[in-house]
Structures are given as structure tokens and as C-alpha cells.
Design a protein around this motif. Sequence first.
Motif, short mmCIF file in Angstrom:
data_model
loop_
_atom_site.label_atom_id
_atom_site.label_comp_id
_atom_site.label_asym_id
_atom_site.label_seq_id
_atom_site.Cartn_x
_atom_site.Cartn_y
_atom_site.Cartn_z
N VAL A 1 0.83 -1.16 0.14
CA VAL A 1 -0.04 -0.10 -0.01
C VAL A 1 0.83 1.23 -0.01
CG1 VAL A 1 -1.63 1.38 1.39
CG2 VAL A 1 -2.01 -1.08 1.05
N MET A 2 1.77 1.26 0.82
CA MET A 2 2.72 2.44 0.82
C MET A 2 3.49 2.71 -0.50
SD MET A 2 2.24 3.80 3.68
CE MET A 2 3.53 4.87 3.84
N PHE A 3 3.75 1.52 -1.26
CA PHE A 3 4.66 1.71 -2.36
C PHE A 3 3.61 2.22 -3.55
CE2 PHE A 3 5.83 -0.12 -6.42
CZ PHE A 3 7.09 0.36 -6.53
N GLN B 1 3.67 10.61 -6.92
CA GLN B 1 4.64 10.91 -7.85
C GLN B 1 4.16 11.25 -9.19
OE1 GLN B 1 7.98 8.21 -8.17
NE2 GLN B 1 8.64 8.88 -6.10
N LEU B 2 3.09 10.37 -9.65
CA LEU B 2 2.34 10.49 -10.85
C LEU B 2 1.58 11.81 -10.88
CD1 LEU B 2 1.90 9.26 -13.63
CD2 LEU B 2 -0.21 8.12 -12.50
N SER B 3 0.81 11.91 -9.90
CA SER B 3 0.11 13.20 -9.73
C SER B 3 0.74 14.38 -9.51
CB SER B 3 -1.05 13.06 -8.53
OG SER B 3 -0.30 12.91 -7.37
N THR B 4 2.01 14.35 -9.10
CA THR B 4 2.79 15.54 -8.93
C THR B 4 3.36 15.90 -10.44
OG1 THR B 4 3.64 15.14 -6.98
CG2 THR B 4 5.05 16.65 -8.00
N LYS B 5 3.54 15.04 -11.35
CA LYS B 5 4.17 15.23 -12.59
C LYS B 5 3.03 15.62 -13.63
CE LYS B 5 7.92 11.99 -12.43
NZ LYS B 5 8.67 10.71 -13.03
N ILE B 6 1.89 15.06 -13.26
CA ILE B 6 0.51 15.63 -14.05
C ILE B 6 0.25 17.07 -13.82
CG2 ILE B 6 -2.02 15.05 -14.40
CD1 ILE B 6 -1.44 12.09 -14.08
#
Length: 63
Positions: free
Chosen positions: A22-24, A31-36
Motif C-alpha cells: 500500500v505504501m509503495f 509521484q504520478l499526480s505531481t508530474k501531471i
Amino acid sequence: MAIDWSKVFEVFGSGVIGVFTVMFLLMLLTQLSTKIIDLIEKNWNKDEQPEPKSQAALAKEKP
């Protein structure tokens, strides 16, 4: 009443593996949402004209 240690270790191990999984996944989604969000902000700011620099900022840049 005897303790079935193999069952204890099985349950404990599966809990630890579940928490790490879950943590991974949470890390990857963050990270994905930050890049988006960065891409959206970059495209949003590309449409706007850059603000002209003030005279004080221009004077500081000159040696």
C-alpha cells in the motif's frame, strides 16, 4: 491451548507485506499526480504572457 506459530507468522507476514504494498502504491500515485500537475501548470503558464520586469529588477541584473 497451544499457539500455532506458523499461523501467527503467516498472518503477521501478510500484514507487513500488505502495508509495504500500500505504501509503495501510494508513493507511485503521489509521484504520478505531481508530474501531471506540473505538466498542467506548465501548459497553463505557457498561455500567459510573461510580466515585464520592474526597473529595480533590471538594475540589479546589470553589473
